[in-house]
Design an enzyme around this catalytic site. Structure first.
Site, PDB file in Angstrom:
ATOM      1  N   ASP A 113       0.797  -1.244   0.000  1.00 52.04           N
ATOM      2  CA  ASP A 113       0.000   0.000   0.000  1.00 52.04           C
ATOM      3  C   ASP A 113       0.822   1.283   0.000  1.00 52.04           C
ATOM      4  OD1 ASP A 113      -2.042  -1.829   0.253  1.00 52.04           O
ATOM      5  OD2 ASP A 113      -2.637  -1.229   2.271  1.00 52.04           O
TER       6      ASP A 113
ATOM      7  N   GLU B 273      -7.608  -2.969  -3.804  1.00 51.07           N
ATOM      8  CA  GLU B 273      -8.966  -2.853  -3.285  1.00 51.07           C
ATOM      9  C   GLU B 273      -9.544  -1.463  -3.516  1.00 51.07           C
ATOM     10  OE1 GLU B 273     -10.861  -4.195   0.967  1.00 51.07           O
ATOM     11  OE2 GLU B 273      -9.092  -2.903   1.037  1.00 51.07           O
TER      12      GLU B 273
ATOM     13  N   GLU C  83      -8.139   5.614  -4.097  1.00 51.97           N
ATOM     14  CA  GLU C  83      -6.873   5.966  -3.449  1.00 51.97           C
ATOM     15  C   GLU C  83      -5.716   5.801  -4.434  1.00 51.97           C
ATOM     16  OE1 GLU C  83      -7.025   5.414   1.306  1.00 51.97           O
ATOM     17  OE2 GLU C  83      -7.197   3.544   0.182  1.00 51.97           O
TER      18      GLU C  83
END
Length: 654
Positions: free
Chosen positions: A405, A480, A484
């Site tokens: 991430d 996911e 973002e």
């Protein structure tokens, strides 16, 4: 690539081969948990089916699999027999390859199948030095095998069983395999044209001309110099320049999660994005308007009222957390609130008070004195949190120490920095290197940078980023939160704008344009979507997209506000660009209209209403500005100040 699976495991003979599966024009996807539902919750492509398997007599127990020459688009996989110092077989694996090529280093080839051979037919050579076979498997699929020897020995294959083809002796050269879906003669001739050549790696270049951009993938290759056959994904085909489209063929193979890939003949592709989001700035952006919306005085007052309360909060405490992700979200939310008060509502004094507090809170991170400081990690060449080193927990802070991430984490800091620097240019010099380091970690554009790999997170072939770091995953990498991902590109664009780096700004614009196209093809599914299974598109979003499956859930639950909302956060000026209105209207009608949104609890309700501003700014503004609005509906990573400014700035306060 088409639909490929590689397996490295012992077979019944004690050998350790590499197997592959192509799906032809249709994969045998498995749907669940209720396969008759519409939409189904997930689909997955079976693993362990090995249509054809590369192996050799010299491989067996004790062999090893090694890799080398890792690049953003390619890697070499090597099979090394026990006690050997050099590989027996090398496979150059490149995104988009048309042939699976195995380079045999003077070992005896085995070609096996777990599906069983029906027939194997030697065919006439398509060109000098190339040997050709046609293979028909018991599942009805047709495969072409091409062998190019490095000497004059050639390759003679014989059937030793229903599962094995074996060469008469050691072979030095390449064996290439491709599926010919439907056993179409014209397609076979196209494969003939490219036989003997194979891609070894790729490089990326781009060009910007005003609001139009293009990017080019150029492949390095080995073999006999023939033009390459490579497979393009649907978003590539949509945007190909005319010179690239000229090489498009009728050959199509099903990918795992991105629809049909199309074979293209040529050593380079150029894709054109004609609508770069150059007009998007820090203010709310409406795709139907050519200029920034004026905000009515009454709305400005509501923004100031909300801002006076939120900017009085303890920014230091809210951002001084044991998580870089949540710390960054806190800094970003206060930054957007300050911007809204300063630039959209015009209360400069109130904004500057908040800005001073925010700069002090940000300094904890730029000085690397947060709870878990960042360090440079030399093995994978990147910046990581010390959280896992300190706690012993590899999953702490979403796996940030293991590169999970990073584009999500850094996006919030870069976005905050872009606005701080815009409001106070004198702040930039002392903080520029720190912010640029975060960008280099996740989106370094330069192969000559000795400290960071090129584009760690953003996959220029797939058209979006992957969130998975150094963790094993049976279904491959995944992502996911599509928005973002877009926030990261938007933050790069705006930081480049703030510091006057036009190349960085242009790169962010191009990334957003590519993401917009990829999201609409694969992640955000309108009713006419042709790339995802028909019994899956009713979910409207993919949920978690893996390389081998799509699962309409999140890592924290499967309520509609979770599965849909994770693709909405955070709503920012670029959201109306990457989430087009047709999709947003369909999704809203599917899950949240007719009062269903008002049954959602907590901050998720605010997230949903902020998304509503993209298609009905009046309704969103009326809800956020209502006299009985309850702040429990504002997520910890958002602010009412920004929600009011967003919906008003998109025309909701008229």
């Amino acid at each position: 690539m088409g639909h490929e699976r590689f397996a490295h495991r012992s077979n019944s003979k004690g050998e350790y081969p590499i197997g592959l599966l192509h799906g032809g024009a249709k994969c045998e996807q498995v749907f669940g948990p209720n396969a008759t539902a519409n939409p189904v919750e997930y689909y997955v492509n079976p693993v362990g089916i090995q249509s054809l398997i590369f192996s050799a007599a010299e491989l067996g127990p004790g062999m090893t699999l090694t890799t080398d020459s890792l690049t953003p688009f390619s890697v070499n996989a090597n099979l090394v027999s026990k006690d050997a110092s050099t590989p027996a077989i090398t496979l150059p694996l490149v995104q988009g390859i048309g042939f699976i090529t195995a380079i045999y280093h003077s070992v005896t080839p085995f070609i096996d199948s777990s599906i069983f051979f029906r027939t194997i037919t030697p065919l006439s050579s398509p060109k000098k030095g190339v040997i050709k076979y046609k293979i028909l498997l018991e599942d009805g699929t047709t495969w072409l095998l091409y062998a190019t020897a490095s000497n004059s020995d050639g390759l003679a294959l014989t059937t030793t069983s229903s599962t094995r083809l074996q060469a008469a002796g050691p072979f030095k050269g390449t064996i290439q395999i491709a599926e010919n879906p439907g056993d179409v003669t014209s397609q076979e001739r196209l494969y003939d044209t490219s036989s003997g050549a194979y891609a070894t790696s790729a490089s990326l270049s781009s060009s910007i001309d005003g609001s139009s951009g293009s990017y080019t993938l150029s492949w390095a290759k080995g073999g006999n110099g023939s033009p390459l056959v490579m497979f393009a994904l649907p978003h590539h085909v949509q945007s190909m320049a005319a010179s690239t489209t000229a090489g498009k063929t009728a050959i199509q193979l099903q990918t795992a999660v991105k629809g049909l890939a199309t074979a293209v003949i040529g050593d380079t592709w150029t894709m054109v994005e004609p609508g770069l989001p150059t007009s998007i700035g820090f203010a709310p952006w409406d795709p139907s308007s050519t200029s920034k919306q004026a905000i009515a005085a009454a709305a400005q007052q509501k923004i100031v009222t909300a801002g006076s309360k939120e900017l009085a909060q303890d920014m230091d405490a809210q951002s001084n957390l044991n998580s870089m992700y949540y710390s960054g979200k806190a800094l970003s939310k206060f930054t957007t609130a300050i911007y809204a008060v300063y630039d959209l509502a015009g209360d400069v004094n109130l904004a500057n008070v908040g800005l001073d507090k925010l700069k002090a809170a940000f300094a904890r991170f730029s000085s690397n004195t947060q709870r878990f400081p960042l360090v440079y990690e030399s093995a994978w060449r990147g910046v990581v949190s010390t959280a896992s080193y300190t706690t012993g927990d590899s999953g702490v802070d979403f796996g940030i120490s293991y590169y999970n991430d990073h584009h999500f984490h850094w996006s919030y800091f870069i976005h905050a920095a872009a606005i701080i620097g815009y409001l106070d240019p004198s702040w930039v010099p002392a903080n520029k290197d720190w912010v640029n380091t975060l960008i280099r970690d996740a989106a370094n554009p330069s192969a000559s940078d000795p400290y960071f790999p090129v584009s760690r997170s953003f996959d220029w072939y797939s058209g979006h980023s992957w969130a998975k770091g150094l963790f094993d995953s049976s279904d491959g990498k995944d992502q996911e939160s599509s928005l973002e991902d877009a926030l990261f590109s938007y933050a790069i664009k705006m930081w480049g704008h703030t510091i006057g780096d036009s190349a960085m700004e242009a790169r962010g614009n191009l990334m957003l344009a590519v993401q917009k196209r990829a999201f609409q093809n694969y992640f955000l599914m309108e009713k006419g979507n042709v790339n995802q299974p028909a019994n899956f598109i009713g979910n409207k979003v993919t949920g978690i997209m893996f390389e081998n499956k799509c699962d309409h859930v999140t890592y924290f639950g499967n309520k509609p506000e979770y599965t849909q909302g994770i693709h909405m956060i955070p709503i920012n000026p670029s959201s109306g660009y990457t989430r087009n209105q047709a999709f947003t209207k369909e999704e809203w009608a599917t899950y949240f209209d007719n009062g269903r949104v008002d049954q959602v609890e907590g901050g998720w309700r605010g997230i949903l209403y902020s998304n509503l501003a993209l298609i009905d700014a009046n309704a969103a503004y009326d809800w956020f500005s209502g006299p009985d609005f309850d702040n429990k509906f504002v997520d910890d990573g958002a602010s009412l100040t920004w929600y009011l400014a967003l919906s008003a700035g998109m025309g909701g306060a008229v």
